[in-house]
Design a protein around this motif. Structure first.
Motif, PDB file in Angstrom:
ATOM      1  N   GLN B  10       0.822  -1.216   0.000  1.00 17.37           N
ATOM      2  CA  GLN B  10       0.000   0.000   0.000  1.00 17.37           C
ATOM      3  C   GLN B  10       0.857   1.268   0.000  1.00 17.37           C
ATOM      4  OE1 GLN B  10      -2.322  -1.657   3.534  1.00 17.37           O
ATOM      5  NE2 GLN B  10      -3.848  -0.288   2.671  1.00 17.37           N
ATOM      6  N   THR B  11       2.175   1.101   0.070  1.00 14.89           N
ATOM      7  CA  THR B  11       3.036   2.279   0.264  1.00 14.89           C
ATOM      8  C   THR B  11       4.083   2.414  -0.837  1.00 14.89           C
ATOM      9  OG1 THR B  11       4.565   1.023   1.665  1.00 14.89           O
ATOM     10  CG2 THR B  11       2.750   2.150   2.770  1.00 14.89           C
ATOM     11  N   THR B  12       3.750   1.912  -2.038  1.00 18.45           N
ATOM     12  CA  THR B  12       4.730   1.987  -3.133  1.00 18.45           C
ATOM     13  C   THR B  12       4.698   3.349  -3.832  1.00 18.45           C
ATOM     14  OG1 THR B  12       3.095   0.856  -4.488  1.00 18.45           O
ATOM     15  CG2 THR B  12       4.858  -0.497  -3.593  1.00 18.45           C
ATOM     16  N   ASN B  13       3.548   4.034  -3.808  1.00 17.00           N
ATOM     17  CA  ASN B  13       3.463   5.373  -4.423  1.00 17.00           C
ATOM     18  C   ASN B  13       3.824   6.455  -3.402  1.00 17.00           C
ATOM     19  OD1 ASN B  13       2.519   4.195  -6.808  1.00 17.00           O
ATOM     20  ND2 ASN B  13       0.417   4.194  -6.002  1.00 17.00           N
ATOM     21  N   GLU B  14       3.848   7.682  -3.855  1.00 13.87           N
ATOM     22  CA  GLU B  14       4.159   8.795  -2.955  1.00 13.87           C
ATOM     23  C   GLU B  14       3.008   9.036  -1.977  1.00 13.87           C
ATOM     24  OE1 GLU B  14       5.440  13.469  -2.993  1.00 13.87           O
ATOM     25  OE2 GLU B  14       4.623  12.550  -4.825  1.00 13.87           O
ATOM     26  N   VAL B  15       1.782   8.899  -2.490  1.00  9.73           N
ATOM     27  CA  VAL B  15       0.599   9.029  -1.632  1.00  9.73           C
ATOM     28  C   VAL B  15       0.114   7.631  -1.240  1.00  9.73           C
ATOM     29  CG1 VAL B  15      -1.823   9.745  -1.590  1.00  9.73           C
ATOM     30  CG2 VAL B  15      -0.089  11.237  -2.621  1.00  9.73           C
ATOM     31  N   TRP B  16      -0.107   7.443   0.086  1.00 16.03           N
ATOM     32  CA  TRP B  16      -0.547   6.126   0.579  1.00 16.03           C
ATOM     33  C   TRP B  16      -2.036   6.191   0.909  1.00 16.03           C
ATOM     34  CZ3 TRP B  16       3.773   5.818   4.882  1.00 16.03           C
ATOM     35  CH2 TRP B  16       5.030   5.829   4.250  1.00 16.03           C
ATOM     36  N   SER B  17      -2.757   5.105   0.567  1.00 16.73           N
ATOM     37  CA  SER B  17      -4.197   5.057   0.838  1.00 16.73           C
ATOM     38  C   SER B  17      -4.497   4.128   2.004  1.00 16.73           C
ATOM     39  CB  SER B  17      -4.949   4.532  -0.388  1.00 16.73           C
ATOM     40  OG  SER B  17      -5.033   5.552  -1.344  1.00 16.73           O
ATOM     41  N   ILE B  18      -5.190   4.673   3.002  1.00 14.99           N
ATOM     42  CA  ILE B  18      -5.718   3.837   4.086  1.00 14.99           C
ATOM     43  C   ILE B  18      -7.141   3.495   3.684  1.00 14.99           C
ATOM     44  CG2 ILE B  18      -6.297   3.761   6.544  1.00 14.99           C
ATOM     45  CD1 ILE B  18      -4.189   6.086   6.843  1.00 14.99           C
ATOM     46  N   SER B  19      -7.406   2.193   3.451  1.00 17.22           N
ATOM     47  CA  SER B  19      -8.717   1.830   2.917  1.00 17.22           C
ATOM     48  C   SER B  19      -9.398   0.693   3.685  1.00 17.22           C
ATOM     49  CB  SER B  19      -8.594   1.460   1.438  1.00 17.22           C
ATOM     50  OG  SER B  19      -7.614   0.449   1.294  1.00 17.22           O
ATOM     51  N   ALA B  20      -8.689   0.056   4.628  1.00 18.80           N
ATOM     52  CA  ALA B  20      -9.336  -1.014   5.406  1.00 18.80           C
ATOM     53  C   ALA B  20     -10.467  -0.397   6.226  1.00 18.80           C
ATOM     54  CB  ALA B  20      -8.319  -1.692   6.323  1.00 18.80           C
ATOM     55  N   GLN B  21     -11.627  -1.042   6.185  1.00 12.75           N
ATOM     56  CA  GLN B  21     -12.825  -0.470   6.808  1.00 12.75           C
ATOM     57  C   GLN B  21     -12.598  -0.180   8.297  1.00 12.75           C
ATOM     58  OE1 GLN B  21     -16.348  -2.922   6.612  1.00 12.75           O
ATOM     59  NE2 GLN B  21     -17.575  -1.322   7.561  1.00 12.75           N
ATOM     60  N   ARG B  22     -11.957  -1.129   8.995  1.00 12.13           N
ATOM     61  CA  ARG B  22     -11.711  -0.977  10.427  1.00 12.13           C
ATOM     62  C   ARG B  22     -10.896   0.296  10.723  1.00 12.13           C
ATOM     63  NH1 ARG B  22      -7.282  -2.105  13.371  1.00 12.13           N
ATOM     64  NH2 ARG B  22      -6.237  -3.000  11.570  1.00 12.13           N
ATOM     65  N   GLN B  23      -9.860   0.511   9.900  1.00 14.09           N
ATOM     66  CA  GLN B  23      -8.979   1.656  10.129  1.00 14.09           C
ATOM     67  C   GLN B  23      -9.674   2.967   9.775  1.00 14.09           C
ATOM     68  OE1 GLN B  23      -5.696   0.218   7.700  1.00 14.09           O
ATOM     69  NE2 GLN B  23      -4.559  -0.467   9.521  1.00 14.09           N
ATOM     70  N   VAL B  24     -10.352   2.977   8.617  1.00 11.23           N
ATOM     71  CA  VAL B  24     -11.016   4.201   8.158  1.00 11.23           C
ATOM     72  C   VAL B  24     -12.088   4.607   9.167  1.00 11.23           C
ATOM     73  CG1 VAL B  24     -12.471   5.200   6.349  1.00 11.23           C
ATOM     74  CG2 VAL B  24     -10.505   3.765   5.729  1.00 11.23           C
ATOM     75  N   GLN B  25     -12.854   3.618   9.615  1.00  8.15           N
ATOM     76  CA  GLN B  25     -13.930   3.888  10.561  1.00  8.15           C
ATOM     77  C   GLN B  25     -13.374   4.457  11.878  1.00  8.15           C
ATOM     78  OE1 GLN B  25     -16.646   0.620  10.545  1.00  8.15           O
ATOM     79  NE2 GLN B  25     -17.679   1.322  12.408  1.00  8.15           N
ATOM     80  N   HIS B  26     -12.265   3.857  12.358  1.00  3.50           N
ATOM     81  CA  HIS B  26     -11.641   4.353  13.592  1.00  3.50           C
ATOM     82  C   HIS B  26     -11.197   5.807  13.422  1.00  3.50           C
ATOM     83  CE1 HIS B  26      -9.242   4.111  17.348  1.00  3.50           C
ATOM     84  NE2 HIS B  26      -8.453   4.952  16.700  1.00  3.50           N
ATOM     85  N   LEU B  27     -10.585   6.091  12.281  1.00  6.22           N
ATOM     86  CA  LEU B  27     -10.061   7.449  12.060  1.00  6.22           C
ATOM     87  C   LEU B  27     -11.187   8.472  11.940  1.00  6.22           C
ATOM     88  CD1 LEU B  27      -7.128   6.594   9.620  1.00  6.22           C
ATOM     89  CD2 LEU B  27      -6.947   7.332  12.004  1.00  6.22           C
ATOM     90  N   HIS B  28     -12.317   8.054  11.362  1.00  5.15           N
ATOM     91  CA  HIS B  28     -13.466   8.955  11.290  1.00  5.15           C
ATOM     92  C   HIS B  28     -14.123   9.124  12.658  1.00  5.15           C
ATOM     93  CE1 HIS B  28     -13.549   9.989   7.131  1.00  5.15           C
ATOM     94  NE2 HIS B  28     -13.669   8.740   6.694  1.00  5.15           N
ATOM     95  N   THR B  29     -14.375   8.001  13.345  1.00  8.52           N
ATOM     96  CA  THR B  29     -15.204   8.026  14.555  1.00  8.52           C
ATOM     97  C   THR B  29     -14.422   8.525  15.768  1.00  8.52           C
ATOM     98  OG1 THR B  29     -16.309   6.092  13.658  1.00  8.52           O
ATOM     99  CG2 THR B  29     -16.796   6.640  15.954  1.00  8.52           C
ATOM    100  N   HIS B  30     -13.197   8.014  15.956  1.00  7.48           N
ATOM    101  CA  HIS B  30     -12.472   8.317  17.195  1.00  7.48           C
ATOM    102  C   HIS B  30     -11.479   9.459  17.045  1.00  7.48           C
ATOM    103  CE1 HIS B  30     -14.164   4.995  19.454  1.00  7.48           C
ATOM    104  NE2 HIS B  30     -14.003   4.248  18.383  1.00  7.48           N
ATOM    105  N   VAL B  31     -10.946   9.628  15.829  1.00  2.00           N
ATOM    106  CA  VAL B  31      -9.914  10.660  15.639  1.00  2.00           C
ATOM    107  C   VAL B  31     -10.509  11.905  14.964  1.00  2.00           C
ATOM    108  CG1 VAL B  31      -7.613  11.097  14.663  1.00  2.00           C
ATOM    109  CG2 VAL B  31      -8.210   8.797  15.466  1.00  2.00           C
ATOM    110  N   GLY B  32     -11.592  11.722  14.197  1.00  2.00           N
ATOM    111  CA  GLY B  32     -12.185  12.845  13.469  1.00  2.00           C
ATOM    112  C   GLY B  32     -11.187  13.458  12.498  1.00  2.00           C
ATOM    113  N   VAL B  33     -10.522  12.582  11.747  1.00  2.00           N
ATOM    114  CA  VAL B  33      -9.369  12.987  10.923  1.00  2.00           C
ATOM    115  C   VAL B  33      -9.784  13.982   9.827  1.00  2.00           C
ATOM    116  CG1 VAL B  33      -9.556  11.083   9.253  1.00  2.00           C
ATOM    117  CG2 VAL B  33      -7.312  11.998   9.833  1.00  2.00           C
TER     118      VAL B  33
END
Lengths: 237, 237
Positions: B10-33
């Motif tokens: 997932q980290t071969t390009n300059e921009v990395w994508s976080i796309s796993a549902q568990r991680q994305v949901q945590h970042l939205h719900t708990h971190v408010g990224v």
């Protein structure tokens, strides 16, 4: 369950009856208890005995004391911990009791959700204490206190717990000083909520005599860090 | 989750994508990224970075590395533990990984119910490892091995883990020797099942170079004793 804990009122006669459903069921299912077996029994707030089983029925197990056994010593520590999520509370109390914490204080903090103070689990602390004592083979419940306001606790109560012979340490990642180990004196240990104490809280703790100490650069969950730091602090024994 | 762990692919390009549902949901719900936030991101098996969030959507969060951060060091310990009840397994693996155990061995023992080896939770170890790494801020998964037979492991494998510079200790209540603390060398630590090892097993462990050491006279649950003994053994740091 490594001892069966009875209320003092259950042990006034020569023969003691174990009748709580949880305990009787455990003894039938996991221990397969039979007449003539020996069984460790503690009196809550009192002594601990090796007993002999003298009668077994579906609903009740009767024992007679054979001789007294030593009750394990407590750790000379007051554990002050930010109130955790309800589902963590049971484990936190049970583990702290099992490990021998003398006094537990549950404290509010900025990152503690206010709803946690409404959880029905707070009505069950005594039950978690019993489970912890029965696991450890202990009979003496720790004192548990709840403080729903951070500042009054830190300013008015905490200083009375601290002395030259009994320091207080707050586990905090952002400090140069490392948590001591194998101490030979009592202490208080302060553990923050998920996400940690906010800077204002650390400042207030330090102003009131608490020493910030780190535990390395891993971030450890509250319920795990308690056993970890107790193992570290009281490794002299 | 104190870092977001990504697969190297997932980290071969300059921009990395976080796309796993568990991680994305945590970042939205708990971190408010939000765009512009900084975010700690680790590459599984590799380095760890502070990154900047460059794009946020419902399903995906994109980041760019700002600079490298240190990965926390492991504890130089092999944890050999009798396979616990399935519902304890998740916590045991997660805590061991969070605390930095280098290698975990799950072992059969007389008091381990054979059905435990059939639990689907054993297929999810990698998921528990990820959770432990994300909690600790670590990127390097420990090695995990499973031995379904006690005797062949103790006779054929255990001796190869032991040397003058790397002893093995088994936590055992019935010995005069107390568990060491603040050691400055690697070691293996062996933890029994609920109810403990049987005498034959302790004998076999000792015959094969393992030293029995007690932890005081409290009986501590497997999942709690691991943090407790690691805090004790590695308190020199």
């Amino acid at each position: 369950m490594n001892i069966v804990l009875l209320d003092p009122r259950q042990t006034t006669n020569e023969v003691w009856s174990i009748s709580a459903q949880r305990q009787v069921q455990h003894l039938h299912t996991h221990v397969g208890v039979q007449v003539g077996d020996s069984l460790k029994v503690g009196i809550r707030g009192g002594k601990r005995y090796l007993t002999e089983v003298v009668d077994v029925s579906e609903q009740r197990i009767q024992v007679k004391a054979l001789y007294e056994e030593a009750v394990p010593k407590k750790l000379p520590v007051t554990l002050i911990v930010a109130l955790p999520r309800p589902k963590v509370l049971r484990r936190l109390i049970m583990d702290s009791v099992t490990l021998g914490v003398e006094k537990i204080i549950l404290l509010h903090s900025y990152r503690v959700d206010k709803s946690y103070w409404q959880t029905p689990f707070l009505q069950q602390l005594d039950q978690y204490v019993t489970l912890g004592l029965e696991q450890a083979g202990d009979t003496i419940a720790p004192e548990i206190q709840l403080y729903k306001r951070f500042k009054p606790f830190v300013e008015d109560v905490l200083p009375s717990l601290i002395s030259a012979d009994c320091p207080a340490y707050v586990a905090h990642p952002y400090t140069d000083q490392v948590m001591p180990h194998a101490i030979q004196h009592p202490c208080s240990i302060v553990i923050g909520p998920e996400g940690g104490f906010i800077p204002y809280e650390i400042d207030l703790l330090e102003k009131n005599g608490c020493q910030a100490r780190h535990l390395g650069n891993r971030i450890i969950r509250t319920e795990t860090v308690i056993a970890y730091v107790l193992g570290r602090l009281f490794s002299a024994g």
